[in-house]
Design a protein around this motif. Structure first.
Motif, PDB file in Angstrom:
ATOM      1  N   SER A 174      37.728 -55.526  34.398  1.00 44.97           N
ATOM      2  CA  SER A 174      36.353 -55.080  34.609  1.00 44.97           C
ATOM      3  C   SER A 174      35.545 -56.330  34.951  1.00 44.97           C
ATOM      4  N   VAL A 175      34.796 -56.246  36.043  1.00 47.05           N
ATOM      5  CA  VAL A 175      34.087 -57.405  36.585  1.00 47.05           C
ATOM      6  C   VAL A 175      32.616 -57.075  36.760  1.00 47.05           C
ATOM      7  N   LEU A 176      31.773 -58.046  36.456  1.00 41.86           N
ATOM      8  CA  LEU A 176      30.333 -57.957  36.693  1.00 41.86           C
ATOM      9  C   LEU A 176      29.948 -59.068  37.658  1.00 41.86           C
ATOM     10  N   VAL A 177      29.279 -58.709  38.753  1.00 32.92           N
ATOM     11  CA  VAL A 177      28.793 -59.679  39.727  1.00 32.92           C
ATOM     12  C   VAL A 177      27.283 -59.780  39.575  1.00 32.92           C
ATOM     13  N   VAL A 178      26.791 -61.012  39.333  1.00 32.15           N
ATOM     14  CA  VAL A 178      25.368 -61.227  39.089  1.00 32.15           C
ATOM     15  C   VAL A 178      24.808 -62.181  40.134  1.00 32.15           C
ATOM     16  N   ILE A 226      30.206 -60.018  47.811  1.00 30.18           N
ATOM     17  CA  ILE A 226      31.216 -60.378  46.809  1.00 30.18           C
ATOM     18  C   ILE A 226      31.903 -59.120  46.290  1.00 30.18           C
ATOM     19  N   CYS A 227      31.113 -58.083  46.008  1.00 30.74           N
ATOM     20  CA  CYS A 227      31.701 -56.828  45.521  1.00 30.74           C
ATOM     21  C   CYS A 227      32.643 -56.224  46.561  1.00 30.74           C
ATOM     22  N   ALA A 228      32.264 -56.271  47.830  1.00 28.72           N
ATOM     23  CA  ALA A 228      33.129 -55.734  48.882  1.00 28.72           C
ATOM     24  C   ALA A 228      34.444 -56.499  48.949  1.00 28.72           C
ATOM     25  N   LEU A 229      34.371 -57.816  48.843  1.00 32.44           N
ATOM     26  CA  LEU A 229      35.598 -58.622  48.849  1.00 32.44           C
ATOM     27  C   LEU A 229      36.500 -58.267  47.675  1.00 32.44           C
ATOM     28  N   LEU A 230      35.908 -58.099  46.499  1.00 31.35           N
ATOM     29  CA  LEU A 230      36.694 -57.771  45.317  1.00 31.35           C
ATOM     30  C   LEU A 230      37.324 -56.379  45.432  1.00 31.35           C
ATOM     31  N   ASP A 272      35.417 -58.004  31.476  1.00 28.44           N
ATOM     32  CA  ASP A 272      36.371 -59.090  31.240  1.00 28.44           C
ATOM     33  C   ASP A 272      35.884 -60.389  31.867  1.00 28.44           C
ATOM     34  N   VAL A 273      35.285 -60.263  33.064  1.00 28.21           N
ATOM     35  CA  VAL A 273      34.870 -61.430  33.847  1.00 28.21           C
ATOM     36  C   VAL A 273      33.472 -61.197  34.408  1.00 28.21           C
ATOM     37  N   VAL A 274      32.651 -62.255  34.383  1.00 21.84           N
ATOM     38  CA  VAL A 274      31.331 -62.223  35.012  1.00 21.84           C
ATOM     39  C   VAL A 274      31.281 -63.332  36.060  1.00 21.84           C
ATOM     40  N   LEU A 275      30.930 -62.962  37.291  1.00 25.56           N
ATOM     41  CA  LEU A 275      30.670 -63.944  38.346  1.00 25.56           C
ATOM     42  C   LEU A 275      29.157 -64.124  38.376  1.00 25.56           C
ATOM     43  N   MET A 276      28.669 -65.282  37.964  1.00 24.82           N
ATOM     44  CA  MET A 276      27.246 -65.485  37.692  1.00 24.82           C
ATOM     45  C   MET A 276      26.616 -66.524  38.610  1.00 24.82           C
ATOM     46  N   ASP A 277      25.576 -66.098  39.332  1.00 24.02           N
ATOM     47  CA  ASP A 277      24.739 -67.030  40.072  1.00 24.02           C
ATOM     48  C   ASP A 277      23.966 -67.849  39.039  1.00 24.02           C
ATOM     49  N   LEU A 278      23.749 -69.112  39.295  1.00 23.10           N
ATOM     50  CA  LEU A 278      23.062 -69.954  38.316  1.00 23.10           C
ATOM     51  C   LEU A 278      21.554 -69.934  38.450  1.00 23.10           C
ATOM     52  N   ARG A 279      21.053 -69.786  39.677  1.00 21.65           N
ATOM     53  CA  ARG A 279      19.605 -69.824  39.891  1.00 21.65           C
ATOM     54  C   ARG A 279      19.091 -68.456  40.315  1.00 21.65           C
ATOM     55  N   MET A 280      18.365 -67.821  39.393  1.00 17.10           N
ATOM     56  CA  MET A 280      17.774 -66.508  39.659  1.00 17.10           C
ATOM     57  C   MET A 280      16.388 -66.477  39.031  1.00 17.10           C
ATOM     58  N   PRO A 339      43.668 -55.792  40.730  1.00 15.59           N
ATOM     59  CA  PRO A 339      43.387 -54.433  40.263  1.00 15.59           C
ATOM     60  C   PRO A 339      42.096 -54.411  39.431  1.00 15.59           C
ATOM     61  N   LEU A 340      41.176 -53.531  39.800  1.00 17.15           N
ATOM     62  CA  LEU A 340      39.895 -53.439  39.107  1.00 17.15           C
ATOM     63  C   LEU A 340      39.801 -52.166  38.288  1.00 17.15           C
ATOM     64  N   ALA A 341      39.420 -52.316  37.036  1.00 16.86           N
ATOM     65  CA  ALA A 341      39.114 -51.160  36.200  1.00 16.86           C
ATOM     66  C   ALA A 341      37.693 -50.704  36.493  1.00 16.86           C
ATOM     67  N   SER A 342      36.788 -51.669  36.676  1.00 15.02           N
ATOM     68  CA  SER A 342      35.406 -51.362  37.046  1.00 15.02           C
ATOM     69  C   SER A 342      34.786 -52.584  37.699  1.00 15.02           C
ATOM     70  N   LEU A 343      33.767 -52.326  38.496  1.00 15.95           N
ATOM     71  CA  LEU A 343      33.030 -53.380  39.183  1.00 15.95           C
ATOM     72  C   LEU A 343      31.553 -53.030  39.090  1.00 15.95           C
ATOM     73  N   LYS A 344      30.804 -53.815  38.357  1.00 18.08           N
ATOM     74  CA  LYS A 344      29.373 -53.583  38.145  1.00 18.08           C
ATOM     75  C   LYS A 344      28.577 -54.702  38.787  1.00 18.08           C
ATOM     76  N   GLU A 345      27.275 -54.448  38.975  1.00 20.57           N
ATOM     77  CA  GLU A 345      26.384 -55.435  39.571  1.00 20.57           C
ATOM     78  C   GLU A 345      25.138 -55.599  38.717  1.00 20.57           C
ATOM     79  N   ALA A 346      24.565 -56.802  38.763  1.00 20.82           N
ATOM     80  CA  ALA A 346      23.281 -57.085  38.122  1.00 20.82           C
ATOM     81  C   ALA A 346      22.522 -58.051  39.015  1.00 20.82           C
ATOM     82  N   ALA A 347      21.186 -57.938  39.007  1.00 17.28           N
ATOM     83  CA  ALA A 347      20.356 -58.725  39.910  1.00 17.28           C
ATOM     84  C   ALA A 347      19.761 -59.973  39.279  1.00 17.28           C
TER      85      ALA A 347
END
Length: 85
Positions: free
Chosen positions: A5-9, A19-23, A53-61, A30-38
């Motif tokens: 399960s992955v979260l893209v921020v 990034i979500c499209a690439l994943l 399980d994993v968060v891909l996090m932008d540092l400057r928001m 294999p993805l159980a879930s793919l979520k997004e946050a702004a």
């Protein structure tokens, strides 16, 4: 490999969506879930509810930086792996 399960921020919708499209299209990931946050605030809410399980996090928001969110996650949910973008 167990499904992840992955979260893209990221505050930029185009970057986040790309990034979500690439994943989604990575056959070897294999993805159980793919979520997004702004932003960091939204990321913390999603992490509390979804426990990814994993968060891909932008540092400057603008609302809650990734650095602040990572600090909170490391204290409250240390099992979540975070990759800084």
């Amino acid at each position: 490999m167990n499904p992840l399960s992955v979260l893209v921020v990221d505050d930029e919708p185009l970057i986040r969506g790309g990034i979500c499209a690439l994943l989604r299209n990575a056959a070897e990931l294999p993805l159980a879930s793919l979520k997004e946050a702004a932003d960091g605030e939204q990321a913390l809410l999603v992490c509390a509810a979804e426990r990814p399980d994993v968060v891909l996090m932008d540092l400057r928001m603008p609302r809650g930086s990734g650095i602040e969110a990572i600090a909170v996650l490391s204290r409250t949910q240390p099992e979540i792996r975070v990759l800084a973008l």
